[in-house]
Structure formats: C-alpha cells, structure tokens
Design an enzyme around this catalytic site. Structure first.
Site, PDB file in Angstrom:
ATOM      1  N   TYR A  40      -8.498  14.898  -7.133  1.00 37.10           N
ATOM      2  CA  TYR A  40      -7.596  14.166  -8.015  1.00 37.10           C
ATOM      3  C   TYR A  40      -6.693  15.142  -8.768  1.00 37.10           C
ATOM      4  CZ  TYR A  40      -6.206  11.017 -11.855  1.00 37.10           C
ATOM      5  OH  TYR A  40      -5.509  10.284 -12.777  1.00 37.10           O
TER       6      TYR A  40
ATOM      7  N   LYS B 201      -2.569  15.277  -8.403  1.00 38.48           N
ATOM      8  CA  LYS B 201      -1.698  15.076  -9.557  1.00 38.48           C
ATOM      9  C   LYS B 201      -0.883  16.331  -9.860  1.00 38.48           C
ATOM     10  CE  LYS B 201      -2.631  10.801 -10.789  1.00 38.48           C
ATOM     11  NZ  LYS B 201      -1.598   9.734 -10.693  1.00 38.48           N
TER      12      LYS B 201
ATOM     13  N   ASP C  19       0.871  -1.172   0.000  1.00 39.02           N
ATOM     14  CA  ASP C  19       0.000   0.000   0.000  1.00 39.02           C
ATOM     15  C   ASP C  19       0.908   1.222   0.000  1.00 39.02           C
ATOM     16  OD1 ASP C  19      -1.706   2.104   0.466  1.00 39.02           O
ATOM     17  OD2 ASP C  19      -2.778   1.150   2.122  1.00 39.02           O
TER      18      ASP C  19
END
Length: 267
Positions: free
Chosen positions: A155, A159, A63
């Site tokens: 998101y 990014k 993970d």
C-alpha cells in the site's frame, strides 16, 4: 455561494468511506456528480442520498483497474454534462500483513492497480477536459505514501507512486490552469478497514484498529474539499504528521519508530 455549485465532479471510490462522504458533501454544496465504484448497490444508495439534495447525479459502475472502464467513465461524464470541472481519484485498497508473511504475492499487483494505475487511467482520460475547464485534479493518497509504515508495504509503495505521478504531472501542467492536489490522510474512521487485504490476499473481514479514536470521515472530507477549493498542491492533515515529514529529513530513524508506534495504536 459555494465554489462547487454547478461544478461537474467525477469521483471514484464513491460507494463508501471518504468517497461516499465527499459525494454527499458535494451534493449539499450544489455540485453535479458523476459517481463511480465497483459495488453498484452501495453506489446507488449514495447516489440516492445525493439526489435528495436536489443535484444531478450520473452513476457509473466502474473498476478503475480496467483502463477501458476508466475511459468509459470519463466519456459518460462528458456525454451527460458536456464538461468536467474536477476529478477526484479516491478509489483505493489497503493491506494489513507483514511482507515476510504474505503468501499470495499477487496482492502487490492488486494494490498497484487500484491505488496507482486506477488514478493514472482516470487522470489521463480526463486531462483534455480538465484543461478545457481549467479544472481540478484531486488524488486521495495517504500518509503511508509519504513515509513507509509496517504492515503496509504494498500500500505504501503504491501510494508513493501516486504521489510521484502527481508531482510530475503538476509540473507538466504548469500554465494550463489545471491544479493537482494530493491529499494524504492518516488514520480516518471510514469503517472500511475490514476490506484490508491480508497475507492470503483476501479481505480481513475486521478492522485491526479502534476506528472511534480516529479523525472522523466528515472532518477529513471538509479538509479535503477545502484544500481542493484552494487548489493546494498537497494536504497533510495533522500537525503531528507534518512534524513527522520534517523529522524524516533530519532523523529518519525517529520517524520509523513513530510510524511503528502509530500502527500499533491505530492513530
């Protein structure tokens, strides 16, 4: 002969989508692979396919949001193969929800930990070994990290942070022989968008788009590996997306409308 033959490549997010296709393609090109993902069962399927190509594969259930597991991943790679020639940070998690409808705010922390910190942890752990091999660091980002898009606030932000980290790191590594390539796909038919987190913080369970109309995962992988092989600094995959980057400098409102329409159409 393939430039990847015999190279030791560590790949995160290898159990499905782009990551799984990158693993299989690298196996066909003769790379030695260290494959990492949370889902050990799916990862085993990919590893078995790679081994059928006759290459060595180390499988690590990992993970990337856990710093110690990222360190262990790199340690396992070095223990098995004695070196690391490339690190491909591909693990990611997306979202599909308007910011004013998000009820579970922890989704933002999750997105940062997976998309940004997961890559940072792996990169920092691998850096001494990449310097020793004058290797390649490849970060799979997104076009959403270059320009904000609706329904993906968390998101896009995560990014964008990844892009900035890689740009800064590239400058620091000048002269070391280590290349830093940031890959920014747009819409790719990965088949994994059902995992997008919704407003409640849970996976949607369905894709909001028609993935058959998107770039294939095989084409995305080919372009990604070609850019990494050339040691390009960045890959924006389509002419339309590259045009959008230029237009953003001159007509940002136009690009906002383009992004909105693209999300509506899913391409």
């Amino acid at each position: 002969m393939s430039a990847w033959r015999g190279q030791v490549v560590v790949l995160t997010g290898a159990s499905l989508g782009i990551g799984a296709e990158v693993a299989r393609t690298l196996a066909r090109r003769g790379a030695r692979l260290v494959l990492a993902a949370r889902d050990a069962a799916r990862l085993q399927v990919v590893a078995d396919a790679c081994r059928r190509e006759g290459v060595e594969v180390e499988l690590v259930a990992c993970d990337v949001t856990n710093e110690s597991e990222c360190r262990l991943l790199i340690d396992r790679a070095v223990a098995r193969f004695g070196r690391i020639d490339a690190l491909v940070c591909n693990a990611g998690q997306a979202m599909w929800a308007r910011a004013d409808e998000v009820a579970e705010w922890s989704v933002y922390e999750r997105l940062v930990r997976v998309n940004y910190l997961g890559a940072v942890y792996c990169a920092l752990a691998a850096l001494p070994h990449l310097k020793a091999s004058r290797g390649r660091l490849v970060a799979v980002s997104s076009l959403a990290g270059k320009t904000g898009v609706p329904m993906r606030t968390g998101y896009s932000a995560a990014k964008a942070a990844l892009n900035a980290f890689c740009d800064s790191l590239r400058i620091e590594l000048a002269g070391s022989g280590v290349s830093v390539t940031v890959v920014c796909p747009g819409f790719v038919g990965t088949g994994s968008r059902a995992r997008n987190l919704g407003a409640d913080g849970e996976p949607l369970g369905r894709s909001p788009f028609d993935e058959a109309a998107m770039m294939t995962v095989a084409e995305c992988t080919r372009r990604l590996l070609d850019a990494a092989e050339r040691r390009d600094r960045e890959l924006v995959m389509t002419a339309r997306a590259r045009l959008g980057m230029w237009l953003k400098l001159l007509l940002p409102a136009v690009v906002d409308r383009m992004a909105s329409r693209a999300m509506e159409r899913g391409r």
